[in-house]
Design an enzyme around this catalytic site. Structure first.
Site, PDB file in Angstrom:
ATOM      1  N   ILE A  83       0.817  -1.174  -0.003  1.00 16.28           N
ATOM      2  CA  ILE A  83      -0.075  -0.061   0.069  1.00 16.28           C
ATOM      3  C   ILE A  83       1.014   1.301   0.088  1.00 16.28           C
ATOM      4  O   ILE A  83       0.597   2.094  -0.668  1.00 16.28           O
ATOM      5  CB  ILE A  83      -1.001  -0.153   1.084  1.00 16.28           C
ATOM      6  CG1 ILE A  83      -1.732  -1.218   1.194  1.00 16.28           C
ATOM      7  CG2 ILE A  83      -1.893   1.155   1.153  1.00 16.28           C
ATOM      8  CD1 ILE A  83      -2.501  -1.628   2.384  1.00 16.28           C
ATOM      9  N   LEU A 118      13.045  -2.716   3.865  1.00 17.59           N
ATOM     10  CA  LEU A 118      12.986  -3.887   2.831  1.00 17.59           C
ATOM     11  C   LEU A 118      12.759  -5.168   3.480  1.00 17.59           C
ATOM     12  O   LEU A 118      13.314  -6.215   2.795  1.00 17.59           O
ATOM     13  CB  LEU A 118      14.310  -3.793   1.917  1.00 17.59           C
ATOM     14  CG  LEU A 118      14.443  -2.313   1.277  1.00 17.59           C
ATOM     15  CD1 LEU A 118      15.574  -2.621   0.329  1.00 17.59           C
ATOM     16  CD2 LEU A 118      13.121  -2.219   0.385  1.00 17.59           C
ATOM     17  N   PHE A 124       3.251   3.368   6.994  1.00 15.80           N
ATOM     18  CA  PHE A 124       2.969   1.909   6.719  1.00 15.80           C
ATOM     19  C   PHE A 124       3.751   1.142   7.358  1.00 15.80           C
ATOM     20  O   PHE A 124       3.550  -0.227   6.998  1.00 15.80           O
ATOM     21  CB  PHE A 124       2.791   1.987   5.193  1.00 15.80           C
ATOM     22  CG  PHE A 124       2.002   2.959   4.420  1.00 15.80           C
ATOM     23  CD1 PHE A 124       0.786   2.504   4.178  1.00 15.80           C
ATOM     24  CD2 PHE A 124       2.497   4.025   3.841  1.00 15.80           C
ATOM     25  CE1 PHE A 124      -0.022   3.576   3.357  1.00 15.80           C
ATOM     26  CE2 PHE A 124       1.978   4.717   3.087  1.00 15.80           C
ATOM     27  CZ  PHE A 124       0.574   4.641   2.761  1.00 15.80           C
ATOM     28  N   ASN A 135       7.777  -4.526  16.247  1.00 15.54           N
ATOM     29  CA  ASN A 135       7.929  -3.701  15.056  1.00 15.54           C
ATOM     30  C   ASN A 135       6.815  -2.695  14.882  1.00 15.54           C
ATOM     31  O   ASN A 135       7.164  -1.602  14.780  1.00 15.54           O
ATOM     32  CB  ASN A 135       7.637  -4.614  13.829  1.00 15.54           C
ATOM     33  CG  ASN A 135       7.959  -4.220  12.395  1.00 15.54           C
ATOM     34  OD1 ASN A 135       8.785  -2.938  12.417  1.00 15.54           O
ATOM     35  ND2 ASN A 135       7.586  -4.769  11.474  1.00 15.54           N
ATOM     36  N   THR A 165      -6.565  -0.898  10.676  1.00 13.79           N
ATOM     37  CA  THR A 165      -7.305  -1.865   9.834  1.00 13.79           C
ATOM     38  C   THR A 165      -8.502  -2.257  10.468  1.00 13.79           C
ATOM     39  O   THR A 165      -8.953  -2.107  11.646  1.00 13.79           O
ATOM     40  CB  THR A 165      -6.414  -3.298  10.144  1.00 13.79           C
ATOM     41  OG1 THR A 165      -6.830  -4.464   9.909  1.00 13.79           O
ATOM     42  CG2 THR A 165      -5.840  -3.407  11.597  1.00 13.79           C
ATOM     43  N   TYR A 181      -2.270  -9.080  15.746  1.00  9.04           N
ATOM     44  CA  TYR A 181      -2.085  -8.122  14.764  1.00  9.04           C
ATOM     45  C   TYR A 181      -3.090  -6.754  14.898  1.00  9.04           C
ATOM     46  O   TYR A 181      -2.798  -5.610  15.164  1.00  9.04           O
ATOM     47  CB  TYR A 181      -2.107  -8.409  13.342  1.00  9.04           C
ATOM     48  CG  TYR A 181      -2.403  -7.512  12.245  1.00  9.04           C
ATOM     49  CD1 TYR A 181      -1.257  -6.655  11.829  1.00  9.04           C
ATOM     50  CD2 TYR A 181      -3.762  -7.182  11.491  1.00  9.04           C
ATOM     51  CE1 TYR A 181      -1.711  -5.383  10.889  1.00  9.04           C
ATOM     52  CE2 TYR A 181      -3.980  -6.476  10.470  1.00  9.04           C
ATOM     53  CZ  TYR A 181      -2.929  -5.534  10.147  1.00  9.04           C
ATOM     54  OH  TYR A 181      -3.175  -4.558   9.307  1.00  9.04           O
ATOM     55  N   ILE A 203     -11.080 -23.023  -0.265  1.00 12.01           N
ATOM     56  CA  ILE A 203     -12.150 -22.024   0.253  1.00 12.01           C
ATOM     57  C   ILE A 203     -11.936 -22.427   1.902  1.00 12.01           C
ATOM     58  O   ILE A 203     -12.601 -23.504   2.127  1.00 12.01           O
ATOM     59  CB  ILE A 203     -13.109 -22.398  -0.382  1.00 12.01           C
ATOM     60  CG1 ILE A 203     -13.178 -21.674  -1.958  1.00 12.01           C
ATOM     61  CG2 ILE A 203     -14.384 -21.469   0.437  1.00 12.01           C
ATOM     62  CD1 ILE A 203     -14.531 -21.656  -2.643  1.00 12.01           C
TER      63      ILE A 203
HETATM   64  N1  UDP Z   1      -9.571 -17.289   2.077  1.00 14.25           N
HETATM   65  C1  UDP Z   1      -9.727 -18.464   1.564  1.00 14.25           C
HETATM   66  N2  UDP Z   1      -8.504 -19.088   0.931  1.00 14.25           N
HETATM   67  C2  UDP Z   1      -7.395 -18.594   0.903  1.00 14.25           C
HETATM   68  C3  UDP Z   1      -7.174 -17.489   1.471  1.00 14.25           C
HETATM   69  C4  UDP Z   1      -8.139 -16.732   2.158  1.00 14.25           C
HETATM   70  O1  UDP Z   1     -10.735 -18.876   1.567  1.00 14.25           O
HETATM   71  O2  UDP Z   1      -6.295 -19.228   0.435  1.00 14.25           O
HETATM   72  C5  UDP Z   1     -10.541 -16.449   2.779  1.00 14.25           C
HETATM   73  C6  UDP Z   1     -10.350 -16.095   4.264  1.00 14.25           C
HETATM   74  O3  UDP Z   1     -10.927 -17.362   5.181  1.00 14.25           O
HETATM   75  C7  UDP Z   1     -11.262 -14.751   4.324  1.00 14.25           C
HETATM   76  C8  UDP Z   1     -10.980 -14.158   3.067  1.00 14.25           C
HETATM   77  O4  UDP Z   1     -10.688 -15.389   2.148  1.00 14.25           O
HETATM   78  O5  UDP Z   1     -12.364 -15.301   4.444  1.00 14.25           O
HETATM   79  C9  UDP Z   1     -10.219 -13.285   3.044  1.00 14.25           C
HETATM   80  O6  UDP Z   1      -8.784 -13.585   3.233  1.00 14.25           O
HETATM   81  P1  UDP Z   1      -7.590 -12.584   3.176  1.00 14.25           P
HETATM   82  O7  UDP Z   1      -6.503 -13.452   3.847  1.00 14.25           O
HETATM   83  O8  UDP Z   1      -7.335 -12.299   1.795  1.00 14.25           O
HETATM   84  O9  UDP Z   1      -7.763 -11.326   4.103  1.00 14.25           O
HETATM   85  P2  UDP Z   1      -8.263 -11.210   5.423  1.00 14.25           P
HETATM   86  O10 UDP Z   1      -9.856 -10.854   5.355  1.00 14.25           O
HETATM   87  O11 UDP Z   1      -8.098 -12.182   6.530  1.00 14.25           O
HETATM   88  O12 UDP Z   1      -7.745  -9.863   5.922  1.00 14.25           O
END
Ligand code: UDP
Length: 331
Positions: free
Chosen positions: A13, A34, A74, A93, A118, A142, A208
């Site tokens: 970002i 980095l 950031f 950090n 966040t 986090y 998923i």
């Molecule tokens: N997700 C998923 N498969 C993957 C990675 C992420 O189903 O390989 C899902 C994750 O469980 C969440 C959504 O995708 O519901 C977004 O995940 P990501 O890690 O991109 O962002 P987050 O919402 O955790 O910040």
């Protein structure tokens, strides 16, 4: 003309924000260690210092040498899973880094800062869409460190002549439309880049995580927001502080939720690839639904996301991943 100091300007970002700042005619100085950022993502027109924000001498040197008008911060660790395994890295950090930064800013009379927060500060939401005034109860380390950073900024602003804007991002995604920079993490954990590894022949299928959430199709719902729209919000927030705006917190999202299955389906449409998917167990710590209300950012900052459409967002990401299948070549 004075410069904007961007801490973490070589990251995902941060680098997109630096490009937008320079397009807007700003002078930019970057500090980045980095560790997760990339030299190739650093805009050639920015002044670059390689180093860590926990290094007080480096920060003092930058504030002494450069004419800094405001800071955009950031420089933090941002992997939820890693934060649960190595919380002290996140405290060091994110929190210690910010403490050193604030000491140096106060000592040098630098009075404006915009920083990355966040949606993870909310934890499991009380209601949807999420408002800035809602309960904050992070479910991971986090999010906890980001919430503590917000509080550190608050108390510092009360005691010293300093104002801040905290931007609570929802799911950052996409890439700069001209294809010069994009998203690259190692290891990659985010949904859209992982999905695009399938049509890029780097992964056989997308997992998923969870199909039994209480959502329309059983998969998690998120609010996906384009990285350039996030970048624009930082510029608006900086200008808001320059115009005398008070310290404030804003959500940044599109206000629309897409399920994991819908994101996979959109990626199939954009790439023309069948993208096989396997339904697996839930990932620990994932809230079922996160959707932002960004009305406050629209009203107060005049923010107006340009990439509201998921097809376009994924198309920009796909352009980047196709032309950079292994991300950046050089660290
Ligand atoms: N997700 C998923 N498969 C993957 C990675 C992420 O189903 O390989 C899902 C994750 O469980 C969440 C959504 O995708 O519901 C977004 O995940 P990501 O890690 O991109 O962002 P987050 O919402 O955790 O910040």
């Amino acid at each position: 003309m004075s410069s904007v100091l961007v801490l973490g300007g070589a990251g995902y970002i941060g680098s997109h924000t630096v490009y937008e700042l320079i397009d807007a005619g700003e002078k930019v100085v970057i500090v980045d260690n980095l560790s997760t950022g990339f030299w190739e993502a650093v805009h050639p027109g920015a002044v670059f210092y390689e180093g860590d924000i926990r290094d007080r001498e480096l920060l003092d040197l930058v504030f002494d040498k450069e004419d800094i008008d405001g800071v955009i911060h950031f420089a933090a660790s941002s992997q939820v899973g890693e934060s649960m395994k190595d919380p002290l890295k996140y405290y060091s950090n994110n929190l210690c880094g910010t403490e050193v930064l604030l000491e140096s800013m106060v000592a040098h009379g630098i009075d404006k800062i915009v920083f990355s927060s966040t949606a993870a500060t909310y934890g499991e939401p009380e209601s949807i869409p999420i408002l800035e005034s809602d309960r904050t109860l992070p479910t991971n380390c986090y999010g906890e460190t980001k919430l503590s950073m917000e509080k550190m900024f608050h108390w510092t602003s009360v005691a010293h002549n300093l104002r801040y804007v905290s931007l609570r991002y929802f799911n950052a995604c996409g890439a700069r439309p001209d294809g010069k920079i994009g998203e690259a993490h190692d290891p990659e954990t985010h949904l859209i880049p992982l999905i695009l590894q399938v049509p890029n022949n780097q992964r056989d299928y997308i997992s998923i995580f969870g199909n039994d959430y209480e959502t329309k199709d059983g998969t998690c719902i998120r609010d996906y927001i384009h990285v350039n729209d996030l970048a624009q919000a930082h510029i608006l927030a900086l200008n808001y502080l320059r115009d005398g705006g008070e310290s404030n917190i804003f959500n940044l999202g599109n206000g629309v939720g897409f399920s994991v299955k819908e994101v996979v389906e959109t990626a199939r449409k954009v790439t023309g690839h069948p993208i096989p998917a396997k339904e697996e167990a839930r990932r620990a710590g994932d809230p079922s639904t996160l959707i932002a209300s960004s009305e406050k950012a629209k009203e107060v900052l005049g923010w107006n996301p340009e990439f509201a459409d998921l097809d376009t967002i994924i198309q920009t990401a796909w352009n980047w991943h196709q032309s950079h299948p292994h991300g950046y070549q050089n660290k």
